[in-house]
Scaffold this motif. Structure first.
Motif, PDB file in Angstrom:
ATOM      1  N   PRO A   8       0.819  -1.202   0.000  1.00 39.02           N
ATOM      2  CA  PRO A   8       0.000   0.000   0.000  1.00 39.02           C
ATOM      3  C   PRO A   8       0.856   1.255   0.000  1.00 39.02           C
ATOM      4  O   PRO A   8       2.035   1.213   0.357  1.00 39.02           O
ATOM      5  CB  PRO A   8      -0.811  -0.134   1.292  1.00 39.02           C
ATOM      6  N   ILE A   9       0.236   2.364  -0.375  1.00 30.50           N
ATOM      7  CA  ILE A   9       1.010   3.597  -0.538  1.00 30.50           C
ATOM      8  C   ILE A   9       1.423   4.201   0.804  1.00 30.50           C
ATOM      9  O   ILE A   9       2.357   4.987   0.857  1.00 30.50           O
ATOM     10  CB  ILE A   9       0.217   4.628  -1.365  1.00 30.50           C
ATOM     11  N   CYS A  10       0.736   3.830   1.881  1.00 32.00           N
ATOM     12  CA  CYS A  10       1.019   4.421   3.184  1.00 32.00           C
ATOM     13  C   CYS A  10       1.794   3.454   4.082  1.00 32.00           C
ATOM     14  O   CYS A  10       1.543   2.252   4.086  1.00 32.00           O
ATOM     15  CB  CYS A  10      -0.284   4.822   3.889  1.00 32.00           C
ATOM     16  N   SER A  11       2.719   4.011   4.838  1.00 30.25           N
ATOM     17  CA  SER A  11       3.428   3.261   5.864  1.00 30.25           C
ATOM     18  C   SER A  11       3.780   4.209   6.997  1.00 30.25           C
ATOM     19  O   SER A  11       3.703   5.427   6.841  1.00 30.25           O
ATOM     20  CB  SER A  11       4.697   2.614   5.289  1.00 30.25           C
ATOM     21  N   CYS A  12       4.128   3.647   8.136  1.00 31.80           N
ATOM     22  CA  CYS A  12       4.536   4.470   9.281  1.00 31.80           C
ATOM     23  C   CYS A  12       6.038   4.749   9.197  1.00 31.80           C
ATOM     24  O   CYS A  12       6.811   3.943   8.685  1.00 31.80           O
ATOM     25  CB  CYS A  12       4.219   3.762  10.589  1.00 31.80           C
ATOM     26  N   LEU A  13       6.428   5.908   9.716  1.00 29.29           N
ATOM     27  CA  LEU A  13       7.849   6.203   9.846  1.00 29.29           C
ATOM     28  C   LEU A  13       8.517   5.159  10.746  1.00 29.29           C
ATOM     29  O   LEU A  13       7.858   4.566  11.611  1.00 29.29           O
ATOM     30  CB  LEU A  13       8.042   7.596  10.455  1.00 29.29           C
ATOM     31  N   LYS A  14       9.802   4.960  10.561  1.00 27.06           N
ATOM     32  CA  LYS A  14      10.546   4.092  11.461  1.00 27.06           C
ATOM     33  C   LYS A  14      10.390   4.618  12.888  1.00 27.06           C
ATOM     34  O   LYS A  14      10.477   5.818  13.137  1.00 27.06           O
ATOM     35  CB  LYS A  14      12.023   4.063  11.082  1.00 27.06           C
ATOM     36  N   GLY A  15      10.146   3.707  13.825  1.00 24.83           N
ATOM     37  CA  GLY A  15       9.926   4.113  15.206  1.00 24.83           C
ATOM     38  C   GLY A  15       8.484   4.415  15.524  1.00 24.83           C
ATOM     39  O   GLY A  15       8.153   4.798  16.652  1.00 24.83           O
ATOM     40  N   PHE A  16       7.590   4.238  14.538  1.00 27.14           N
ATOM     41  CA  PHE A  16       6.159   4.493  14.725  1.00 27.14           C
ATOM     42  C   PHE A  16       5.374   3.254  14.304  1.00 27.14           C
ATOM     43  O   PHE A  16       5.870   2.409  13.547  1.00 27.14           O
ATOM     44  CB  PHE A  16       5.703   5.701  13.903  1.00 27.14           C
ATOM     45  N   GLU A  17       4.142   3.153  14.768  1.00 29.29           N
ATOM     46  CA  GLU A  17       3.256   2.061  14.401  1.00 29.29           C
ATOM     47  C   GLU A  17       1.850   2.615  14.224  1.00 29.29           C
ATOM     48  O   GLU A  17       1.529   3.702  14.739  1.00 29.29           O
ATOM     49  CB  GLU A  17       3.266   0.985  15.485  1.00 29.29           C
ATOM     50  N   PRO A  18       0.983   1.903  13.465  1.00 25.61           N
ATOM     51  CA  PRO A  18      -0.372   2.422  13.233  1.00 25.61           C
ATOM     52  C   PRO A  18      -1.108   2.702  14.543  1.00 25.61           C
ATOM     53  O   PRO A  18      -1.052   1.911  15.483  1.00 25.61           O
ATOM     54  CB  PRO A  18      -1.047   1.303  12.434  1.00 25.61           C
ATOM     55  N   LYS A  19      -1.797   3.812  14.572  1.00 26.00           N
ATOM     56  CA  LYS A  19      -2.593   4.154  15.751  1.00 26.00           C
ATOM     57  C   LYS A  19      -3.794   3.237  15.870  1.00 26.00           C
ATOM     58  O   LYS A  19      -4.224   2.891  16.968  1.00 26.00           O
ATOM     59  CB  LYS A  19      -3.033   5.621  15.665  1.00 26.00           C
ATOM     60  N   ASN A  20      -4.367   2.864  14.714  1.00 28.50           N
ATOM     61  CA  ASN A  20      -5.515   1.968  14.682  1.00 28.50           C
ATOM     62  C   ASN A  20      -5.211   0.855  13.682  1.00 28.50           C
ATOM     63  O   ASN A  20      -5.352   1.044  12.475  1.00 28.50           O
ATOM     64  CB  ASN A  20      -6.785   2.731  14.291  1.00 28.50           C
ATOM     65  N   TRP A  22      -6.114   0.676   9.661  1.00 20.42           N
ATOM     66  CA  TRP A  22      -4.942   0.709   8.782  1.00 20.42           C
ATOM     67  C   TRP A  22      -4.951  -0.472   7.825  1.00 20.42           C
ATOM     68  O   TRP A  22      -4.660  -0.325   6.632  1.00 20.42           O
ATOM     69  CB  TRP A  22      -3.681   0.690   9.653  1.00 20.42           C
ATOM     70  N   SER A  23      -5.326  -1.654   8.304  1.00 23.13           N
ATOM     71  CA  SER A  23      -5.341  -2.842   7.454  1.00 23.13           C
ATOM     72  C   SER A  23      -6.418  -2.761   6.390  1.00 23.13           C
ATOM     73  O   SER A  23      -6.327  -3.425   5.357  1.00 23.13           O
ATOM     74  CB  SER A  23      -5.557  -4.092   8.318  1.00 23.13           C
ATOM     75  N   ARG A  24      -7.431  -1.948   6.638  1.00 21.11           N
ATOM     76  CA  ARG A  24      -8.516  -1.798   5.660  1.00 21.11           C
ATOM     77  C   ARG A  24      -8.227  -0.696   4.638  1.00 21.11           C
ATOM     78  O   ARG A  24      -9.063  -0.403   3.791  1.00 21.11           O
ATOM     79  CB  ARG A  24      -9.832  -1.483   6.375  1.00 21.11           C
ATOM     80  N   GLY A  25      -7.066  -0.074   4.725  1.00 19.94           N
ATOM     81  CA  GLY A  25      -6.723   0.985   3.787  1.00 19.94           C
ATOM     82  C   GLY A  25      -7.199   2.354   4.210  1.00 19.94           C
ATOM     83  O   GLY A  25      -7.139   3.298   3.426  1.00 19.94           O
ATOM     84  N   ASN A  26      -7.684   2.483   5.459  1.00 19.92           N
ATOM     85  CA  ASN A  26      -8.061   3.801   5.985  1.00 19.92           C
ATOM     86  C   ASN A  26      -6.924   4.286   6.876  1.00 19.92           C
ATOM     87  O   ASN A  26      -6.797   3.884   8.028  1.00 19.92           O
ATOM     88  CB  ASN A  26      -9.359   3.697   6.778  1.00 19.92           C
ATOM     89  N   TRP A  27      -6.077   5.165   6.322  1.00 18.80           N
ATOM     90  CA  TRP A  27      -4.847   5.560   7.009  1.00 18.80           C
ATOM     91  C   TRP A  27      -4.962   6.901   7.719  1.00 18.80           C
ATOM     92  O   TRP A  27      -3.964   7.415   8.232  1.00 18.80           O
ATOM     93  CB  TRP A  27      -3.705   5.636   5.991  1.00 18.80           C
ATOM     94  N   SER A  28      -6.145   7.508   7.726  1.00 16.13           N
ATOM     95  CA  SER A  28      -6.277   8.879   8.233  1.00 16.13           C
ATOM     96  C   SER A  28      -5.906   9.005   9.712  1.00 16.13           C
ATOM     97  O   SER A  28      -5.519  10.079  10.160  1.00 16.13           O
ATOM     98  CB  SER A  28      -7.702   9.383   8.015  1.00 16.13           C
ATOM     99  N   SER A  29      -6.026   7.917  10.484  1.00 15.80           N
ATOM    100  CA  SER A  29      -5.683   7.990  11.910  1.00 15.80           C
ATOM    101  C   SER A  29      -4.182   8.088  12.128  1.00 15.80           C
ATOM    102  O   SER A  29      -3.718   8.496  13.192  1.00 15.80           O
ATOM    103  CB  SER A  29      -6.235   6.777  12.658  1.00 15.80           C
ATOM    104  N   GLY A  30      -3.388   7.708  11.128  1.00 15.48           N
ATOM    105  CA  GLY A  30      -1.952   7.865  11.182  1.00 15.48           C
ATOM    106  C   GLY A  30      -1.251   6.909  12.134  1.00 15.48           C
ATOM    107  O   GLY A  30      -1.732   5.811  12.420  1.00 15.48           O
ATOM    108  N   CYS A  31      -0.095   7.364  12.640  1.00 14.72           N
ATOM    109  CA  CYS A  31       0.788   6.505  13.418  1.00 14.72           C
ATOM    110  C   CYS A  31       1.169   7.176  14.740  1.00 14.72           C
ATOM    111  O   CYS A  31       1.047   8.393  14.884  1.00 14.72           O
ATOM    112  CB  CYS A  31       2.063   6.195  12.621  1.00 14.72           C
ATOM    113  N   ILE A  32       1.617   6.359  15.686  1.00  9.74           N
ATOM    114  CA  ILE A  32       2.073   6.856  16.990  1.00  9.74           C
ATOM    115  C   ILE A  32       3.449   6.268  17.293  1.00  9.74           C
ATOM    116  O   ILE A  32       3.843   5.248  16.737  1.00  9.74           O
ATOM    117  CB  ILE A  32       1.089   6.495  18.117  1.00  9.74           C
TER     118      ILE A  32
END
Length: 818
Positions: free
Chosen positions: A296-308, A312-322
């Motif tokens: 997928p086009i979105c990924s988290c920066l190194k040192g971060f993981e999906p917030k939700n 995230w697995s469904r392709g909804n990346w708006s919640s971002g990473c923490i």
């Protein structure tokens, strides 16, 4: 402070070197020298013309400015964009108080320059810059001493020319901005606007209402750093152009640079703000990074993981990473194993830096130290044209480029940056990785061999008329890569559908029935249940699982999960409240609710979904069964392509393939596929062409009978095209008058898509440019396939023979792939 991007903004993209012929005609409007529709005036150099016009698909009249002596791509400026004149009685003149005005035939005012002070001896002049100016000139002064009372460059619409200025008053926030048309046929103010924001570091923003839609990245005195094309195409901010060009904010929010190609005598697009979904602001949410070349086009920066993780697995990346690890801020944070160890910085090259950066120094060596000392600083960057910039809070709208961009340093906890440098650990890691690679290779080889065996076995059963065993299907299903999709239990789905009662049945296909269900959390779902007696659906069921698990797009139906228990096989999808397109477009009671704007939105959405399948997804997918019943509509009537049971995945070098098993629906099948089993992207284009004609006409291509002639809908369209009466094809329940040009264009495109030879058909990306008028002059279509045949049945299976009639209405043909 007022920030003026005087001529510089467009200079970033273009320089005029276009030579025009001088034309005879006035360039001035006075009280006695006015423009009466359809009259016009021309600038003294002959480059620009101003007069009355009607947009494509509309009968309304407006006053506008456009390029002279070339086919019109768009109108550069519109006077009465909020108040059209309904007939050809309009006049543009100078009023008694010195204002430039537009009036209708009843002498009612529809637009005015609104200069507050009453003046005499005023005149309006169209300059060679494209600027329309209102001048006050005393009788004893020269033309050069005339006072400028008003100018069109200060009242821009959707187009930006070389000498215009974008400005923002940082104290009052008043802006000179571009505003889009509402639609290609309606120049009233639309949803999108483009303006400069100089509060921190100057950037160009495109807004969708009050929501940020796109940003250019910071201006460094030479280029906008978030527009990577400027690195290689432009020199010192000036485009190496030898053509007529400008910037246009389209009604869909895209900022494009049209140009006139003198060699081919046609308009083209040299640059667009949106080349991928990564160009939409905040696509991957806070601390997410977007890369259009990955899937997928979105990924988290190194040192971060999906917030939700679920979203995230469904392709909804708006919640971002923490963050995975808290920052130490110079080692002052206690309570962790890394306490006392300073934070470090992750280096990211060729990046579009985040929004809302804050300037703090002109020296590069000041950057890392100043950011480290400030506990609020989460990232910094340096650009020689800007200096040191740092960011606090969330990092939003990060994008990885292939060229250009800026180097960004993101602050991370020391634990995230530690490197295991011991030789023993490196050797151990290498051995483990090597072992895993070997295991994976062996596993894939076995999996491929088993899959091929299953496929051959199923083809054998199908060719012999036998249904494949459910046990075999279950074994194959267990190997599908489900990713993060939910695996439902049969009890859950039975409860959601009232034990699969008839009242919840939505329809039925060759695979079996589809039910509507409601989960305990209130979510509505659609459940495709494989019929135990179905021989057709089992292979399609497996194929759909393997294809749709790998693609995500807003114009493709979303798979939520599956159920595989015993001999029960089910797929669970998002629920589409408006069912499929055929239930609307072919229903006399419902089709009246589909005006042309809604139908065109459906056409455009189908195109976008196909473009993703053919070109933009990490896999190249040919749908092979595109038809009205496989286009689902959500609550806003947005289209989603469904039913991937017959889809085929192409390898990177494959352009076409052959099959012994021709599947799909006759009436939508390309001739090379129906007759010879050859299919490619152009097969889907053929099906889309049929679908486009059905949407325009409100009639099916199959089961179509016209005046006792042996004509399909495609045959009728070709007949009317040759008679130059294509608008007779338009659905009579839909008013065609305001959209005649666009409707004729779509019928032309439909015929181009259904031409006999695959190589004559346009690609789906070209189709999108055609229907959106980005390609102005369309070629004439050659005779489409099957125009002398009438399909007598509408069936979803190629397993049954279909009758076609010849010119003497005697010959019957059975279509069968070779």
């Amino acid at each position: 402070m007022i920030f003026l991007a005087k001529a510089r903004f467009l200079s970033l993209f273009l320089v005029f070197h276009y030579v025009v012929e001088f034309c005879i005609g006035g360039d001035v409007i006075t009280a006695s020298e006015y423009i009466q529709d359809p009259g016009s005036i021309t600038s003294s150099g002959g480059l620009y013309r101003m007069g009355f016009f009607s947009p494509n698909g509309s009968a309304n009249r407006y006053v506008g400015i456009w390029y002279n002596n070339v086919p019109r791509y768009s109108v550069l400026w519109v006077a009465n964009r909020k108040n059209p004149i309904l007939d050809s009685s309009g006049v543009m003149t100078i009023s008694g108080d010195g204002n430039l005005v537009v009036m209708n035939g009843k002498r009612e005012l529809v637009w005015s320059s609104n200069v507050s002070n009453s003046v005499t001896n005023a005149k309006a002049q169209l300059l060679d810059s494209g600027n329309l100016v209102l001048l006050k000139q005393s009788s004893n002064s020269s033309a050069n001493d005339a006072e400028n009372l008003w100018e069109s460059f200060q009242h821009m619409t959707d187009s930006f020319l070389e000498k215009m200025k974008l400005s923002t008053n940082s104290r009052t926030n008043e802006k000179q901005a571009l505003t889009s048309w509402k639609s290609p046929s309606d120049p009233s103010i639309g949803s999108f606007s483009a303006s400069l924001d100089p509060r921190n570091i100057p950037e160009l923003f495109i807004w969708n209402g009050s929501s940020l839609y796109w940003r250019s990245g910071p201006w460094n005195g030479n280029i906008f750093t978030g527009v990577p094309e400027m690195q290689s195409v432009y020199s010192n901010g000036f485009a190496e152009a030898s053509y007529m060009s400008y910037l246009l904010l389209k009604s869909n929010g895209d900022l494009v640079q049209p140009y006139w190609d003198q060699s081919s005598s046609s308009w083209g697009i040299v640059w667009s703000s949106r080349l991928s979904d990564c160009d939409v602001y905040g696509q991957c949410g806070p601390f997410g990074i977007c890369n259009a070349k990955k899937s997928p086009i979105c990924s988290c920066l190194k040192g971060f993981e999906p917030k939700n993780f679920e979203e995230w697995s469904r392709g909804n990346w708006s919640s971002g990473c923490i963050r995975k690890s808290l920052l130490q801020c110079n080692g002052t944070t206690n309570g962790s194993s890394t306490a006392g160890k300073k934070d470090g910085f992750l280096k990211l090259e060729i990046m579009k830096v985040p929004s809302s950066g804050i300037f703090f120094s002109t020296l590069e060596e000041d950057c890392p130290g100043n950011c480290s000392m400030n506990c609020s600083c989460v990232a910094y960057a340096y650009d020689s044209g800007v200096g040191c910039v740092f960011w606090i809070g969330e990092l939003i709208d990060l994008q990885k480029f292939s060229i250009g961009g800026t180097t960004l340093y993101v602050r991370l906890a020391h634990s995230e940056l530690e490197k295991k440098g011991h030789l023993r650990e490196i050797i151990a890691t290498t051995v483990i990785i090597g072992t895993l690679v070997v295991i994976i290779i062996i596993w894939f080889a076995r999996r491929k061999a088993k899959k091929q065996a299953v496929k051959q076995s199923m083809e054998k059963h199908l060719s012999s008329g036998e249904a494949p065993s459910v046990v075999m299907l279950g074994e194959n299903l267990s190997r599908v890569e489900f990713q993060e999709f939910v695996k439902y239990k049969i009890e859950e789905l039975a409860a959601a559908t009232g034990n699969f009662c008839e009242a919840n049945k939505l329809g039925r296909g060759g695979f079996g029935p589809v039910y509507k269900g409601r989960l305990p959390n209130g979510q509505e779902i659609a459940i495709k249940r494989l019929s135990r007696a179905s021989g057709q659906g089992q292979q399609e069921f497996m194929n759909e699982m393997e294809v749709i698990c790998k693609v995500q797009h807003r114009n493709l139906v979303r798979l939520l999960g599956c159920c595989a228990e015993g001999d029960e096989k089910m797929l669970i999808y998002e629920f589409m409240p408006n069912k499929s397109l055929d239930t609307f477009i072919f229903d006399p009671l419902k089709q009246v609710h589909l005006d042309w704007r809604t139908r065109f939105n459906i056409v455009d959405g189908i195109c976008r979904g196909l473009l993703y399948l053919h070109r933009d997804s990490r896999l190249r997918i040919i749908h092979r069964d595109l038809k009205a019943s496989n286009i689902l509509l959500d609550k806003e009537l947005n289209p989603k392509i469904s039913d991937f049971g017959m889809a085929r995945i192409f390898g990177g070098n494959e352009n076409q393939a052959n099959t012994r098993r021709v599947v799909g629906t006759y009436g939508y099948m390309a001739p090379e596929y129906a007759m010879e089993g050859r299919f490619s992207e152009k097969s889907d284009v053929f099906s889309f062409g049929i679908l486009l004609l059905e949407i325009v006409s409100g009639r099916r291509n199959t089961s179509f009978h016209y005046e006792d002639q042996c004509l399909s809908l495609l045959g009728l369209a070709w007949k009317l095209w040759n008679e130059e009466d294509v608008l007779a094809l338009v659905d009579p329940t839909m008013p065609a008058t305001p959209f005649e040009v666009q409707l004729s264009r779509c019928i032309n495109v439909g015929l181009l898509c259904t031409q006999e030879r695959a190589k004559d058909r346009p690609s789906i990306s070209t189709v999108i440019s055609m229907i959106n008028s980005e390609i102005v002059d369309l070629p004439r279509p050659k005779q489409p396939a099957f125009t002398a045949r009438k399909i007598t049945q509408d069936t979803d299976s190629s397993g049954q023979s279909q009758k076609t009639c010849s010119a003497n209405d005697v010959t019957l043909t059975v279509l069968q792939g070779r």
